[in-house]
Write a protein that holds these residues in place. Structure first.
Motif, short mmCIF file in Angstrom:
data_model
loop_
_atom_site.label_atom_id
_atom_site.label_comp_id
_atom_site.label_asym_id
_atom_site.label_seq_id
_atom_site.Cartn_x
_atom_site.Cartn_y
_atom_site.Cartn_z
N VAL A 100 0.84 -1.20 0.00
CA VAL A 100 0.00 0.00 0.00
C VAL A 100 0.88 1.25 0.00
N ARG A 101 1.90 1.24 0.84
CA ARG A 101 2.80 2.40 0.92
C ARG A 101 3.55 2.60 -0.40
N THR A 102 4.07 1.51 -0.97
CA THR A 102 4.82 1.61 -2.21
C THR A 102 3.95 2.11 -3.36
N THR A 103 2.74 1.55 -3.46
CA THR A 103 1.81 1.97 -4.51
C THR A 103 1.44 3.43 -4.34
N SER A 104 1.27 3.86 -3.09
CA SER A 104 0.94 5.26 -2.83
C SER A 104 2.08 6.17 -3.27
N GLN A 105 3.32 5.76 -3.02
CA GLN A 105 4.47 6.55 -3.45
C GLN A 105 4.50 6.67 -4.96
N ILE A 106 4.27 5.56 -5.64
CA ILE A 106 4.26 5.58 -7.11
C ILE A 106 3.14 6.48 -7.63
N TYR A 107 1.95 6.33 -7.04
CA TYR A 107 0.79 7.12 -7.49
C TYR A 107 1.05 8.62 -7.36
N HIS A 108 1.54 9.05 -6.19
CA HIS A 108 1.76 10.48 -5.97
C HIS A 108 2.89 11.01 -6.85
N ALA A 109 3.93 10.20 -7.06
CA ALA A 109 5.03 10.64 -7.93
C ALA A 109 4.55 10.80 -9.36
N VAL A 110 3.79 9.82 -9.86
CA VAL A 110 3.29 9.89 -11.24
C VAL A 110 2.28 11.02 -11.39
N SER A 111 1.49 11.28 -10.35
CA SER A 111 0.55 12.41 -10.40
C SER A 111 1.29 13.72 -10.63
N LYS A 112 2.43 13.88 -9.99
CA LYS A 112 3.22 15.10 -10.15
C LYS A 112 3.85 15.15 -11.54
N ILE A 113 4.32 14.00 -12.03
CA ILE A 113 4.89 13.96 -13.38
C ILE A 113 3.83 14.36 -14.41
#
Length: 311
Positions: A100-113
């Motif tokens: 959950v934590r890893t997916t959240s990190q990916i999601y927020h990073a890609v949202s910014k990209i």
């Protein structure tokens, strides 16, 4: 009996609902209406039942001007009844919690990209909207895992397996969005479209995540947070590796190799390390290629240790 349990003498909460209670919401609420109307008619002037919210309830308590005690203890663990203690959910299913934590990190990073891409390419609104819809899939799967029987680890195994699949599929969709955005950016710089790939397996051998087995390659690193100095690491086939940044400067690197016990060949597996500065929400690119000289530190031949039980 409720009057003895609450400090208020005029407002009492009757909590409605339970697991699966509102599967048929129309039927349930209609029954509540019948019950409340009958009760209010029979108990007129004594009790009045109304639909309310936590906000309205707190406001009514505030209007009573009651002096409230201050509670400084812990709310958990608690229990429904004798021998039914709710505990363990902070530590159960740790792999799911981590995912959950890893997916959240990916999601927020890609949202910014994606947001930066939208600001720099406003004319591509159609493509941006399509990518937003694709990223919403990740948000949906991540949101499902916030359920109190998901991230808490209190679901049955087959349900828990489904939560795993949601997160893995959600991460894959988000990384695909990132790849499309990065491909577009590199095309504008280099004049051709590369094929970006991602691998989130960071605790496995090179054979499990073989994106860097073949050199040369272009490495894209995105910093989703504030400006900082970071150490980058990734698996490489051997110690003969050179790293060049966008300015054409060769960076100092170190490679640590160890004998692999995951394969019968006992071929060495190596980890590349180098440092770089990153601006806030900045993507930096590094070119990796074969080197004529080895960058390896002394090889580590580690005897594996295993902890396990009888099962």
């Amino acid at each position: 009996n409720m009057t003895t349990m609450y400090r208020s003498r005029t407002n009492y909460p009757l909590l409605l609902g339970d697991d699966f209670t509102f599967i048929n919401a129309t039927m349930t609420l209609n029954n509540f209406d019948i019950f409340m109307n009958a009760s209010n008619k029979a108990l007129e002037g004594i009790i009045k039942l109304i639909y309310s919210t936590s906000t309205n309830y707190i406001q009514k308590l505030k209007e009573e001007n009651i002096t409230w005690p201050t509670y400084t203890g812990d709310f958990t663990p608690y229990y429904d009844h004798a021998s039914a203690v709710w505990t363990g959910y902070f530590t159960s299913k740790p792999t799911l919690k981590r995912l959950v934590r890893t997916t959240s990190q990916i999601y927020h990073a890609v949202s910014k990209i994606l947001s930066l891409h939208a600001l720099s390419e406003p004319s591509k609104i159609g493509i941006i909207e399509k990518l937003k819809s694709q990223l919403f899939f990740t948000e949906d799967k991540l949101s499902n895992n916030q359920h109190h029987d998901a991230i808490a680890g209190t679901s049955n195994k087959h349900v828990n397996d489904d939560f795993y699949n949601m997160l893995v599929n959600g991460s894959s969709e988000a990384l695909d969005v990132a790849s499309q955005v990065l491909n577009d950016g590199i095309k504008r710089i280099l004049g051709y479209t590369p094929t970006f790939q991602s691998c989130i397996i960071t605790n496995e051998s090179l054979s499990s995540c073989n994106l860097t087995q073949t050199l040369p390659l272009l490495l894209a690193v995105f910093n989703p947070a504030q400006a900082e100095h970071r150490v980058i690491s990734l698996a490489v086939p051997d110690a003969n590796v050179t790293v060049i940044n966008e300015e054409g400067v060769e960076l100092p690197v170190e490679v640590i190799c160890q004998v692999s016990y995951n394969k019968n060949t006992r071929e060495p597996e190596c980890e590349l390390y180098f440092e770089s500065d990153f601006g806030t929400m900045q993507t930096r690119y590094f070119f990796l290629d074969k080197s004529t000289t080895s960058k390896a530190l002394p090889k580590l031949d580690i005897d594996p240790s295993t902890l396990e039980n009888d099962y």
